[in-house]
Scaffold this motif. Structure first.
Motif, short mmCIF file in Angstrom:
data_model
loop_
_atom_site.label_atom_id
_atom_site.label_comp_id
_atom_site.label_asym_id
_atom_site.label_seq_id
_atom_site.Cartn_x
_atom_site.Cartn_y
_atom_site.Cartn_z
N VAL A 52 0.85 -1.19 0.00
CA VAL A 52 0.00 0.00 0.00
C VAL A 52 0.88 1.24 0.00
N TYR A 53 0.57 2.19 -0.87
CA TYR A 53 1.35 3.42 -1.01
C TYR A 53 0.42 4.62 -0.93
N PHE A 54 0.86 5.66 -0.25
CA PHE A 54 0.08 6.89 -0.17
C PHE A 54 0.51 7.85 -1.29
N ILE A 55 -0.47 8.49 -1.92
CA ILE A 55 -0.19 9.54 -2.89
C ILE A 55 0.33 10.75 -2.13
N THR A 56 1.47 11.27 -2.55
CA THR A 56 2.12 12.35 -1.79
C THR A 56 1.63 13.74 -2.21
N ASN A 57 1.29 13.91 -3.48
CA ASN A 57 0.84 15.22 -3.97
C ASN A 57 -0.68 15.30 -3.82
N ARG A 58 -1.12 15.50 -2.57
CA ARG A 58 -2.55 15.48 -2.26
C ARG A 58 -3.23 16.79 -2.68
N VAL A 59 -4.53 16.69 -2.95
CA VAL A 59 -5.32 17.83 -3.40
C VAL A 59 -6.55 17.96 -2.51
N LYS A 60 -6.95 19.18 -2.22
CA LYS A 60 -8.22 19.43 -1.54
C LYS A 60 -9.34 19.24 -2.57
N ILE A 61 -10.24 18.32 -2.26
CA ILE A 61 -11.28 17.96 -3.23
C ILE A 61 -12.63 18.51 -2.77
N TYR A 62 -13.32 19.15 -3.70
CA TYR A 62 -14.68 19.63 -3.47
C TYR A 62 -15.60 19.01 -4.51
N TRP A 63 -16.75 18.58 -4.05
CA TRP A 63 -17.66 17.83 -4.90
C TRP A 63 -18.02 18.62 -6.16
N GLY A 64 -17.89 17.97 -7.31
CA GLY A 64 -18.25 18.57 -8.58
C GLY A 64 -17.20 19.48 -9.18
N ALA A 65 -16.09 19.68 -8.47
CA ALA A 65 -15.08 20.65 -8.92
C ALA A 65 -13.95 19.97 -9.69
N PHE A 66 -13.20 20.80 -10.39
CA PHE A 66 -12.09 20.33 -11.21
C PHE A 66 -10.99 19.67 -10.38
N ASN A 67 -10.90 20.01 -9.07
CA ASN A 67 -9.81 19.45 -8.27
C ASN A 67 -9.89 17.94 -8.11
N MET A 68 -11.05 17.33 -8.36
CA MET A 68 -11.11 15.86 -8.38
C MET A 68 -10.27 15.32 -9.54
N VAL A 69 -10.31 16.01 -10.68
CA VAL A 69 -9.48 15.61 -11.82
C VAL A 69 -8.00 15.78 -11.48
N GLU A 70 -7.67 16.90 -10.83
CA GLU A 70 -6.28 17.13 -10.42
C GLU A 70 -5.77 16.03 -9.51
N ALA A 71 -6.58 15.63 -8.54
CA ALA A 71 -6.19 14.56 -7.63
C ALA A 71 -5.95 13.26 -8.38
N THR A 72 -6.82 12.97 -9.34
CA THR A 72 -6.67 11.74 -10.13
C THR A 72 -5.41 11.79 -10.99
N VAL A 73 -5.19 12.91 -11.65
CA VAL A 73 -3.99 13.05 -12.50
C VAL A 73 -2.72 12.94 -11.66
N ASN A 74 -2.66 13.64 -10.53
CA ASN A 74 -1.49 13.55 -9.65
C ASN A 74 -1.21 12.11 -9.24
N SER A 75 -2.28 11.40 -8.93
CA SER A 75 -2.15 10.02 -8.48
C SER A 75 -1.66 9.12 -9.61
N LEU A 76 -2.24 9.29 -10.79
CA LEU A 76 -1.81 8.49 -11.94
C LEU A 76 -0.35 8.76 -12.28
N GLU A 77 0.06 10.01 -12.18
CA GLU A 77 1.46 10.34 -12.46
C GLU A 77 2.40 9.65 -11.48
N GLN A 78 2.03 9.59 -10.22
CA GLN A 78 2.87 8.91 -9.24
C GLN A 78 2.96 7.42 -9.53
#
Length: 280
Positions: A52-78
């Motif tokens: 199990v690994y934690f994603i280090t580049n965490r994002v503040k996520i708000y429902w319906g907002a673009f930051n959910m995409v940012e969190a997913t992209v950061n995670s995929l990049e890691q």
């Protein structure tokens, strides 16, 4: 066949640990992105798991907002940049749960190499509720006072927005199981097209169509399978799926899907016990 599960979570640490336990397999690793708005401490028990690994580049996520995409992209990049090499990446939420054994899922992906399993309906014909979510301006990604008043003003004075590059809009559900080839293409496209990124910052719920739209308008279109491999019940209406209970047990048993959502272990633990006994 090597698999990476990516879980986006923000609460219910005990339920998340239960999910991680059920995903365990010699050929699978688990990556966890915890919403940056919450404290990591309740989730630190997961560190005792070897894979199990934690994603280090965490994002503040708000429902319906673009930051959910940012969190997913950061995670995929890691995941892509890690020393571990994978064939597939499977996106889950912390409220999901497998309804088939981990080995069955691994075997299915081994038998279907290179595919992109995701809900991808054409907005113009089969998912028209997506259209206003890109045609209008949304400011959910920006946390400033009176942003909704500013949003109404923008939509009153500016013309409808159009997809960049005349791309065909597709989507429905954000959850997916993608080959690493597909993920690699998405990340390279994302990095090379700032105008696409900027356009999506002003949409609503872009996590439900960004990744599908990129692939649908790519040379990998033929690899897409319009099936996210998940049982999700939308019959309750509204913008959230039904929370599954024992009333749904027979449907889960019959669904032949690999995962289901969403569950609440605090309110309805019996359905998870049922899954463990009859499906896993």
């Amino acid at each position: 066949m090597k698999l990476a599960h990516l879980i986006l979570a923000h609460n219910h640490a005990e339920q998340l640990e239960r999910l991680v336990n059920k995903l365990a397999h010699p050929d699978a690793d688990v990556y966890v992105h915890i919403d940056a708005k919450v404290n990591l401490r309740p989730f630190e028990s997961l560190k005792r798991f070897e894979k199990v690994y934690f994603i280090t580049n965490r994002v503040k996520i708000y429902w319906g907002a673009f930051n959910m995409v940012e969190a997913t992209v950061n995670s995929l990049e890691q995941i892509i940049s890690s020393k571990n090499k994978y064939d597939y990446i499977n996106l889950l939420s912390g409220h999901d749960y497998p309804i088939q054994p981990a080995t069955a899922f691994i075997n299915y992906l081994s038998d279907n190499p290179g595919k992109a399993f995701m809900s991808a309906l054409l907005a113009e014909t089969h998912c028209r509720d997506l259209l206003p979510r890109v045609q209008k301006y949304y400011l959910d990604n920006y946390r400033f006072p009176m942003r909704y008043r500013a949003q109404r003003l923008l939509n009153r004075i500016l013309p409808p927005r159009k997809m960049p590059g005349n791309m065909v809009l597709v989507g429905r559900s954000q959850w997916f199981t993608l080959s690493v080839e597909s993920v690699d293409y998405i990340l390279k496209f994302w990095d090379a097209h700032p105008s696409f990124r900027n356009f999506m910052k002003f949409t609503w719920g872009p996590d439900e169509f960004v990744f599908q739209t990129i692939l649908y308008n790519s040379p990998l279109k033929d690899k897409m399978v319009n099936d996210d491999l998940r049982y999700i019940d939308w019959t309750a209406g509204g913008k959230n799926p039904k929370t599954l209970t024992m009333d749904d047990a027979d449907k889960l048993l019959e669904s032949k899907k690999f995962f289901a959502r969403k569950f609440d272990m605090q309110r309805h633990p019996d359905v998870l016990e049922y899954i463990d006994k009859h499906l896993l």
